[in-house]
Scaffold this motif. Structure first.
Motif, PDB file in Angstrom:
ATOM      1  N   GLU A   1       0.830  -1.206   0.000  1.00 52.51           N
ATOM      2  CA  GLU A   1       0.000   0.000   0.000  1.00 52.51           C
ATOM      3  C   GLU A   1       0.867   1.260   0.000  1.00 52.51           C
ATOM      4  N   LEU A   2       1.949   1.257   0.771  1.00 54.20           N
ATOM      5  CA  LEU A   2       2.869   2.389   0.762  1.00 54.20           C
ATOM      6  C   LEU A   2       3.443   2.591  -0.637  1.00 54.20           C
ATOM      7  N   THR A   3       3.730   1.491  -1.319  1.00 50.03           N
ATOM      8  CA  THR A   3       4.228   1.567  -2.695  1.00 50.03           C
ATOM      9  C   THR A   3       3.258   2.326  -3.584  1.00 50.03           C
ATOM     10  N   LEU A   4       1.973   2.011  -3.496  1.00 47.09           N
ATOM     11  CA  LEU A   4       0.973   2.685  -4.333  1.00 47.09           C
ATOM     12  C   LEU A   4       0.887   4.169  -4.007  1.00 47.09           C
ATOM     13  N   ARG A   5       0.965   4.492  -2.736  1.00 50.77           N
ATOM     14  CA  ARG A   5       0.864   5.908  -2.347  1.00 50.77           C
ATOM     15  C   ARG A   5       2.075   6.696  -2.839  1.00 50.77           C
ATOM     16  N   VAL A   6       3.250   6.090  -2.748  1.00 53.59           N
ATOM     17  CA  VAL A   6       4.455   6.760  -3.246  1.00 53.59           C
ATOM     18  C   VAL A   6       4.380   6.909  -4.762  1.00 53.59           C
ATOM     19  N   LEU A   7       3.950   5.863  -5.457  1.00 52.63           N
ATOM     20  CA  LEU A   7       3.847   5.941  -6.919  1.00 52.63           C
ATOM     21  C   LEU A   7       2.825   6.978  -7.353  1.00 52.63           C
ATOM     22  N   ARG A   8       1.728   7.063  -6.632  1.00 51.04           N
ATOM     23  CA  ARG A   8       0.704   8.055  -6.974  1.00 51.04           C
ATOM     24  C   ARG A   8       1.284   9.473  -6.883  1.00 51.04           C
ATOM     25  N   GLN A   9       2.031   9.729  -5.816  1.00 50.13           N
ATOM     26  CA  GLN A   9       2.609  11.063  -5.647  1.00 50.13           C
ATOM     27  C   GLN A   9       3.756  11.298  -6.624  1.00 50.13           C
ATOM     28  N   ALA A  10       4.538  10.245  -6.882  1.00 49.50           N
ATOM     29  CA  ALA A  10       5.627  10.369  -7.855  1.00 49.50           C
ATOM     30  C   ALA A  10       5.070  10.694  -9.235  1.00 49.50           C
TER      31      ALA A  10
ATOM     32  N   LEU B   1      12.494   0.314 -11.211  1.00 49.40           N
ATOM     33  CA  LEU B   1      12.113  -0.953 -10.593  1.00 49.40           C
ATOM     34  C   LEU B   1      13.300  -1.905 -10.627  1.00 49.40           C
ATOM     35  N   TYR B   2      13.722  -2.382  -9.452  1.00 47.90           N
ATOM     36  CA  TYR B   2      14.862  -3.300  -9.400  1.00 47.90           C
ATOM     37  C   TYR B   2      14.472  -4.546  -8.615  1.00 47.90           C
ATOM     38  N   GLY B   3      14.676  -5.720  -9.240  1.00 48.80           N
ATOM     39  CA  GLY B   3      14.461  -6.969  -8.527  1.00 48.80           C
ATOM     40  C   GLY B   3      13.413  -7.849  -9.170  1.00 48.80           C
ATOM     41  N   SER B   4      13.035  -8.901  -8.452  1.00 49.01           N
ATOM     42  CA  SER B   4      12.078  -9.906  -8.893  1.00 49.01           C
ATOM     43  C   SER B   4      12.585 -10.587 -10.173  1.00 49.01           C
ATOM     44  N   THR B   5      11.680 -11.169 -10.947  1.00 45.57           N
ATOM     45  CA  THR B   5      12.049 -11.874 -12.171  1.00 45.57           C
ATOM     46  C   THR B   5      11.474 -11.138 -13.373  1.00 45.57           C
ATOM     47  N   GLN B   6      11.990 -11.435 -14.551  1.00 45.25           N
ATOM     48  CA  GLN B   6      11.494 -10.761 -15.744  1.00 45.25           C
ATOM     49  C   GLN B   6      10.012 -11.054 -15.999  1.00 45.25           C
ATOM     50  N   PRO B   7       9.546 -12.307 -15.830  1.00 37.65           N
ATOM     51  CA  PRO B   7       8.113 -12.540 -16.031  1.00 37.65           C
ATOM     52  C   PRO B   7       7.231 -11.722 -15.089  1.00 37.65           C
ATOM     53  N   VAL B   8       7.667 -11.553 -13.835  1.00 38.81           N
ATOM     54  CA  VAL B   8       6.889 -10.729 -12.905  1.00 38.81           C
ATOM     55  C   VAL B   8       6.896  -9.274 -13.359  1.00 38.81           C
ATOM     56  N   LEU B   9       8.059  -8.765 -13.737  1.00 37.44           N
ATOM     57  CA  LEU B   9       8.159  -7.375 -14.189  1.00 37.44           C
ATOM     58  C   LEU B   9       7.335  -7.140 -15.457  1.00 37.44           C
ATOM     59  N   ASP B  10       7.277  -8.148 -16.320  1.00 37.27           N
ATOM     60  CA  ASP B  10       6.492  -8.017 -17.550  1.00 37.27           C
ATOM     61  C   ASP B  10       4.998  -7.839 -17.251  1.00 37.27           C
TER      62      ASP B  10
ATOM     63  N   VAL C   1      13.806   4.461  -6.264  1.00 33.49           N
ATOM     64  CA  VAL C   1      14.031   3.072  -6.648  1.00 33.49           C
ATOM     65  C   VAL C   1      13.153   2.176  -5.785  1.00 33.49           C
ATOM     66  N   LEU C   2      12.361   1.326  -6.422  1.00 35.33           N
ATOM     67  CA  LEU C   2      11.625   0.282  -5.716  1.00 35.33           C
ATOM     68  C   LEU C   2      12.408  -1.017  -5.831  1.00 35.33           C
ATOM     69  N   VAL C   3      12.652  -1.654  -4.685  1.00 40.98           N
ATOM     70  CA  VAL C   3      13.504  -2.839  -4.632  1.00 40.98           C
ATOM     71  C   VAL C   3      12.669  -4.037  -4.199  1.00 40.98           C
ATOM     72  N   GLY C   4      12.549  -5.034  -5.060  1.00 38.13           N
ATOM     73  CA  GLY C   4      11.769  -6.223  -4.745  1.00 38.13           C
ATOM     74  C   GLY C   4      12.630  -7.468  -4.785  1.00 38.13           C
ATOM     75  N   LEU C   5      13.393  -7.695  -3.724  1.00 38.01           N
ATOM     76  CA  LEU C   5      14.298  -8.846  -3.673  1.00 38.01           C
ATOM     77  C   LEU C   5      13.943  -9.831  -2.566  1.00 38.01           C
TER      78      LEU C   5
ATOM     79  N   ALA D   1      12.659  -0.830  -0.060  1.00 40.56           N
ATOM     80  CA  ALA D   1      12.571  -2.290  -0.063  1.00 40.56           C
ATOM     81  C   ALA D   1      11.110  -2.658   0.163  1.00 40.56           C
ATOM     82  N   VAL D   2      10.431  -3.119  -0.885  1.00 42.45           N
ATOM     83  CA  VAL D   2       8.974  -3.238  -0.843  1.00 42.45           C
ATOM     84  C   VAL D   2       8.474  -4.679  -0.802  1.00 42.45           C
TER      85      VAL D   2
END
Length: 268
Positions: free
Chosen positions: A92-101, A110-119, A165-169, A191-192
């Motif tokens: 939820e914090l991620t959405l609020r930050v993205l909305r304001q950004a 966006l950094y992290g996770s896998t390519q299929p997730v990012l796609d 930077v959003l970090v999803g590791l 770190a989200v």
């Protein structure tokens, strides 16, 4: 807006903040181009610090640590009378930050996770926030960094024009990454956790009543029993026992001092 500063929860310094204060702090750092490391800790994240003193010191060096889980919010209220009525949940914090950004034209990386997730994640975010500027998208390599690779990653992010930077590791990899990269990047590093998977539509949020009554762990355990059973079945009772001991004064839970030690190797 509630911002009571950092409070000791089992030796981990967690900020007694609400969504409004946390979002404002992150956006202010993005506007001012400040080094700023952020994470949202549920029980598992706090207990990772309790069980690893070096990691605890890293967490205590973060600029902002929000109470991601209801049990962590509850600990702030019980131990420190914070009066928080809600947690500050990473997705939820991620959405609020993205909305304001998006509203302010602050580009996001966006950094992290896998390519299929990012796609799946990228078009989902673009649908939610049509004005959002994505400066770059980079999947995790799921290996230990090579010497000098941290500088290369930092150069890619800076040259992209990113301001956040959003970090999803996953925990604790993402906190180690954000801690190591913080000196190299003059922008907030968030770190989200599982936010990438949630907003890509790959994980379902539990019903609101389960979230309200701190039962999200049971929902997650039902969805991913093989991966999460140790986290919840073993760590949750340990957390409650330590919290009770801290509340009764039977355990001091002294926080390790924040550290500025570098991390020689970490996952990228």
């Amino acid at each position: 807006m509630i911002d009571l500063g950092k409070k000791n929860v089992l030796g981990v310094l967690v900020d007694a903040v609400d969504y409004e204060a946390a979002t404002a702090k992150i956006i202010d750092a993005a506007r001012e181009r400040r080094h700023y490391a952020v994470t949202a800790l549920a029980v598992h994240g706090v207990m990772t610090g309790v069980q690893d003193k070096a990691h605890n010191a890293r967490l205590n060096s973060f600029d902002l640590v929000t109470p991601d889980g209801q049990p962590v919010r509850g600990a702030l209220n019980v131990l420190h009378h914070a009066g928080l009525t809600d947690r500050v949940y990473g997705p939820e914090l991620t959405l609020r930050v993205l909305r304001q950004a998006a509203a302010e034209g602050l580009p996001v990386y966006l950094y992290g996770s896998t390519q299929p997730v990012l796609d799946k994640l990228v078009p989902a975010l673009e649908r939610m926030f049509p004005a959002l500027k994505l400066a770059g998208v980079e999947a995790s390599k799921f290996r230990v960094n090579h010497p000098g690779e941290d500088a290369e990653i930092a150069d890619r992010i800076k040259s992209s024009g990113a301001r956040i930077v959003l970090v999803g590791l996953g925990c604790p990899r993402q906190e180690v990454w954000a801690y190591a990269m913080r000196p190299l990047l003059d922008m907030p590093l968030l770190a989200v956790g599982a936010a990438f998977d949630y907003h890509a539509g790959l994980l379902r949020n539990p019903p609101a009543w389960m979230q309200k009554y701190a039962l999200e762990w049971l929902w997650r355990l039902f969805l991913e029993p093989k991966r999460l059973w140790k986290r919840y079945i073993l760590l949750n009772p340990n957390y409650v026992a330590r919290l009770t001991a801290q509340r009764m004064g039977l355990w001091k839970a002294n926080p390790p001092a924040p550290t500025s030690d570098t991390v020689a190797s970490y996952s990228v």
